[in-house]
Design an enzyme around this catalytic site. Structure first.
Site, PDB file in Angstrom:
ATOM      1  N   GLU A  78     -10.195 -15.142   7.389  1.00 49.56           N
ATOM      2  CA  GLU A  78     -11.026 -13.940   7.531  1.00 49.56           C
ATOM      3  C   GLU A  78     -12.392 -14.118   6.864  1.00 49.56           C
ATOM      4  OE1 GLU A  78      -7.735 -13.783   7.054  1.00 49.56           O
ATOM      5  OE2 GLU A  78      -7.001 -12.393   8.591  1.00 49.56           O
ATOM      6  N   ASN A  94      -5.239 -16.010   3.660  1.00 43.43           N
ATOM      7  CA  ASN A  94      -5.294 -14.799   4.480  1.00 43.43           C
ATOM      8  C   ASN A  94      -5.898 -13.662   3.671  1.00 43.43           C
ATOM      9  OD1 ASN A  94      -4.499 -13.649   7.166  1.00 43.43           O
ATOM     10  ND2 ASN A  94      -3.697 -12.090   5.776  1.00 43.43           N
ATOM     11  N   TYR A 152      -4.155  -3.983   3.478  1.00 43.82           N
ATOM     12  CA  TYR A 152      -2.853  -3.329   3.388  1.00 43.82           C
ATOM     13  C   TYR A 152      -2.929  -2.341   2.229  1.00 43.82           C
ATOM     14  CZ  TYR A 152      -2.053  -8.059   5.317  1.00 43.82           C
ATOM     15  OH  TYR A 152      -2.158  -9.246   6.001  1.00 43.82           O
ATOM     16  N   ARG A 153      -2.641  -1.085   2.487  1.00 44.31           N
ATOM     17  CA  ARG A 153      -2.801  -0.054   1.458  1.00 44.31           C
ATOM     18  C   ARG A 153      -1.941  -0.371   0.227  1.00 44.31           C
ATOM     19  NH1 ARG A 153       0.856   3.764   4.840  1.00 44.31           N
ATOM     20  NH2 ARG A 153       2.839   3.543   3.747  1.00 44.31           N
ATOM     21  N   TRP A 185       2.283  -4.587   3.306  1.00 51.97           N
ATOM     22  CA  TRP A 185       2.037  -5.413   4.488  1.00 51.97           C
ATOM     23  C   TRP A 185       3.201  -5.244   5.422  1.00 51.97           C
ATOM     24  CZ3 TRP A 185       0.761  -9.629   0.559  1.00 51.97           C
ATOM     25  CH2 TRP A 185       1.900 -10.022  -0.155  1.00 51.97           C
ATOM     26  N   ASP A 226      -0.885   9.052   7.183  1.00 57.26           N
ATOM     27  CA  ASP A 226      -1.384   7.823   7.801  1.00 57.26           C
ATOM     28  C   ASP A 226      -2.359   8.080   8.945  1.00 57.26           C
ATOM     29  OD1 ASP A 226      -1.451   4.993   8.035  1.00 57.26           O
ATOM     30  OD2 ASP A 226       0.628   4.957   7.324  1.00 57.26           O
TER      31      ASP A 226
HETATM   32  C1  LIG Z   1      -7.993   1.632   6.450  1.00 54.74           C
HETATM   33  C2  LIG Z   1      -6.931   0.688   6.948  1.00 54.74           C
HETATM   34  C3  LIG Z   1      -5.678   0.677   6.350  1.00 54.74           C
HETATM   35  C4  LIG Z   1      -4.686  -0.192   6.782  1.00 54.74           C
HETATM   36  N1  LIG Z   1      -3.472  -0.195   6.163  1.00 54.74           N
HETATM   37  C5  LIG Z   1      -2.528  -1.097   6.516  1.00 54.74           C
HETATM   38  C6  LIG Z   1      -1.301  -1.167   5.811  1.00 54.74           C
HETATM   39  O1  LIG Z   1      -1.054  -0.419   4.866  1.00 54.74           O
HETATM   40  N2  LIG Z   1      -0.391  -2.092   6.200  1.00 54.74           N
HETATM   41  C7  LIG Z   1      -0.627  -2.963   7.238  1.00 54.74           C
HETATM   42  O2  LIG Z   1       0.221  -3.810   7.527  1.00 54.74           O
HETATM   43  N3  LIG Z   1      -1.784  -2.893   7.958  1.00 54.74           N
HETATM   44  C8  LIG Z   1      -2.740  -1.990   7.604  1.00 54.74           C
HETATM   45  N4  LIG Z   1      -3.923  -1.932   8.293  1.00 54.74           N
HETATM   46  C9  LIG Z   1      -4.129  -2.800   9.462  1.00 54.74           C
HETATM   47  C10 LIG Z   1      -4.428  -4.241   9.055  1.00 54.74           C
HETATM   48  O3  LIG Z   1      -5.491  -4.270   8.143  1.00 54.74           O
HETATM   49  C11 LIG Z   1      -4.770  -5.092  10.266  1.00 54.74           C
HETATM   50  O4  LIG Z   1      -3.639  -5.124  11.116  1.00 54.74           O
HETATM   51  C12 LIG Z   1      -5.203  -6.503   9.914  1.00 54.74           C
HETATM   52  O5  LIG Z   1      -5.454  -7.239  11.103  1.00 54.74           O
HETATM   53  C13 LIG Z   1      -4.162  -7.230   9.090  1.00 54.74           C
HETATM   54  O6  LIG Z   1      -4.613  -8.514   8.736  1.00 54.74           O
HETATM   55  P1  LIG Z   1      -3.722  -9.780   9.093  1.00 54.74           P
HETATM   56  O7  LIG Z   1      -3.821  -9.938  10.595  1.00 54.74           O
HETATM   57  O8  LIG Z   1      -4.393 -10.913   8.364  1.00 54.74           O
HETATM   58  O9  LIG Z   1      -2.354  -9.502   8.626  1.00 54.74           O
HETATM   59  C14 LIG Z   1      -4.939  -1.067   7.868  1.00 54.74           C
HETATM   60  C15 LIG Z   1      -6.189  -1.041   8.473  1.00 54.74           C
HETATM   61  C16 LIG Z   1      -7.182  -0.184   8.035  1.00 54.74           C
HETATM   62  C17 LIG Z   1      -8.527  -0.187   8.714  1.00 54.74           C
HETATM   63 MN   LIG Z   2      -5.002 -12.846   9.117  1.00 59.15          MN
END
Ligand SMILES: Cc1cc2nc3c(=O)[nH]c(=O)nc-3n(C[C@H](O)[C@H](O)[C@H](O)COP(=O)(O)O)c2cc1C
Ligand SMILES: [Mn+2]
Length: 478
Positions: free
Chosen positions: A230, A166, A170-171, A184, A279
């Protein structure tokens, strides 16, 4: 057109006049945010900060902050990517040899897209086995942020159960030289890998990638089903495999053309306060306990640049990434909700709080069926408000939507109030992570939904429109 790396993309943007170089010294502490916020809100260019106080490396923000740059990043518009997906999922069973031959080039295209392992990688030109995170010019974005955050990180993990990779954005809050937070949220794939390690009582390896080609960066934000890699999706967008390389200290592979890679591990038992952080809802997300990442190694290119984004009161740069998702995922949603015509996730709703959808309605209560389908689908499950209009309403035109919503709705009949999970960032509900939701059926009501005749919408007749257009000059109206 596809780019190998973030720097390739940046060079291309610069050639297109899409980059402003800032040679004045700036601070990564709030100053870059204030500059970026002004430029993003004015629909300005990407910003390359050449001299960042205390950093050897330049910082780039707003690289994805316009529809034009997003199309450059992908080498096509998000709608064109959606078209490619649509043509794949509507693929007909070939009849006869001629049909099969026609399929061949499209299938060969797909063969080219899985990530390809290489042994030498730009992202490992410099290797720090005695890591120190302070070399990274991470930003302190807003006055009440808990500290410095890596804001555009691609977090790579693998399931201990079946090895599925994956990569999610996630910041990352930097605590000190070798530890960070790992934000996450509970609904995300990286977090579900973490739970698998906790169940197995095993230490978890992870890699935080900064940079990579633009399709790869976008892919980390895309709400793909957990089983879809991804990096495969990035290969599909680019029409070219993403090159990956084995990390130095963990058993993971990462994009070879990244700017920086931070390798390390998490102890499934350990938690530490993460946040507050300004945020993308425009509010601070509160301090909460999140897992802790321990750095074992940092690698980077010889001359890396540091890509960052600033989130905050919308619209910010992430709005454009999310709008790409809105377009790209439409054909996939339509496989389950075929009546769906279009969808608008207004930026003011921070993507989880409001979805406006248009549908072709053919039976009573179909709008309610669509609401419930969306509330059960992937990350759309977190949507707080869904407004449904008819297929002839342009969902991107908020005035057109408001007209229908204000005039077509009988609240007792047309509001569906239910409850369910909410995004981790929602602050409105009495308890975290869940709360109430509302669906607004703003479609015209058909037989079975009302006993009254529904009025006709006012439209001028075509011949008069044409006549007035033809005679317009004669009227002398400027
Ligand atoms: C700039 C930016 C920052 C983000 N920060 C977070 C975060 O801190 N935590 C989180 O869970 N998702 C965050 N997201 C959203 C996730 O990247 C998004 O839900 C993504 O689909 C997660 O990947 P996954 O589906 O493989 O878990 C962020 C998205 C962007 C564009
Ligand atoms: Mn994913």
């Amino acid at each position: 057109m596809s780019f190998n790396s973030f720097q390739d993309y940046l060079r291309y943007l610069e050639g297109q006049g899409e980059v402003v170089r800032i040679s004045a010294e700036v601070s990564a502490d709030l100053e870059i945010t204030e500059i970026t916020n002004r430029v993003t809100k004015a629909h300005g260019k990407a910003l390359l900060f050449e001299r960042v106080r205390g950093s050897r490396f330049p910082v780039v923000t707003n690289a994805f902050g316009s529809y034009k740059r997003l199309a450059m990043a992908f080498g096509q518009t998000p709608d064109e990517i959606a078209g490619k997906i649509e043509s794949l999922i509507t693929l007909k069973v070939p009849q006869g040899l001629a049909d099969k031959m026609k399929l061949l080039p499209r299938l060969l295209e797909l063969v080219r897209i899985p990530p390809k392992t290489v042994t030498r990688a730009p992202c490992q030109e410099v290797v720090h086995t005695d890591p120190d995170l302070s070399i990274i010019p991470a930003l302190t974005c807003w006055p009440h942020d808990a500290g410095k955050f890596i804001t555009l990180p691609l977090v790579v993990t693998a399931s201990p159960e079946d090895g599925t990779r994956n990569m999610g954005m996630y910041r990352i809050q930097i605590y000190d030289k070798t530890t960070t937070g790992m934000h996450w949220q509970i609904h995300k794939d990286g977090r579900s890998h973490f739970s698998q390690y906790a169940r197995a009582k095993k230490r978890m390896e992870a890699a935080i990638v900064i940079g990579g080609d633009p399709a790869t960066i976008y892919a980390a934000t895309a709400p793909l089903p957990p089983a879809i890699d991804e990096l495969l999706f990035a290969g599909f967008i680019r029409n070219k495999a993403v090159e990956i390389v084995r990390c130095k200290t963990v058993a993971l592979e990462v994009p070879a053309w990244a700017e920086f890679v931070i390798e390390g591990y998490l102890d499934p038992e350990e938690r530490r306060t993460e946040g507050p952080f300004g945020d993308h809802t425009g509010f601070y997300s509160p301090a909460e306990d999140y897992p802790v990442f321990h750095v074992t190694c940092i690698t980077h290119r010889k001359d890396p640049v540091y890509p960052a984004t600033v989130v905050g009161p919308p619209p910010m740069e992430d709005a454009f990434l999310a709008k790409a998702t809105e377009r790209i995922f439409l054909p996939l949603i339509r496989t389950v909700v075929p009546e769906l015509v279009d969808m608008n996730l207004p930026v003011e709703g921070a993507f989880h709080n409001c979805a406006i959808v248009s549908i072709e309605k053919s039976y009573p209560m179909q709008a309610q069926k669509v609401m419930h389908a969306l509330w059960g689908m992937g990350q759309l499950m977190n949507t707080k408000m869904i407004i449904v209009v008819d297929g002839d309403v342009n969902v991107q035109d908020l005035s057109a939507v408001a007209w229908k919503a204000f005039n077509n709705v009988d609240p007792a009949r047309d509001l569906t109030i239910t409850s369910g999970p909410l995004d981790a960032l929602d602050h409105s509900s009495p308890y975290p992570l869940h709360g109430s939701k509302v669906g607004v059926d703003a479609t015209r009501k058909i037989e079975g939904e009302t006993v009254r005749a529904w009025p006709e919408e006012i439209r001028m007749s075509e011949d008069i429109i044409r006549l007035v257009s033809d005679k317009w000059k004669e009227y002398g109206i400027p």
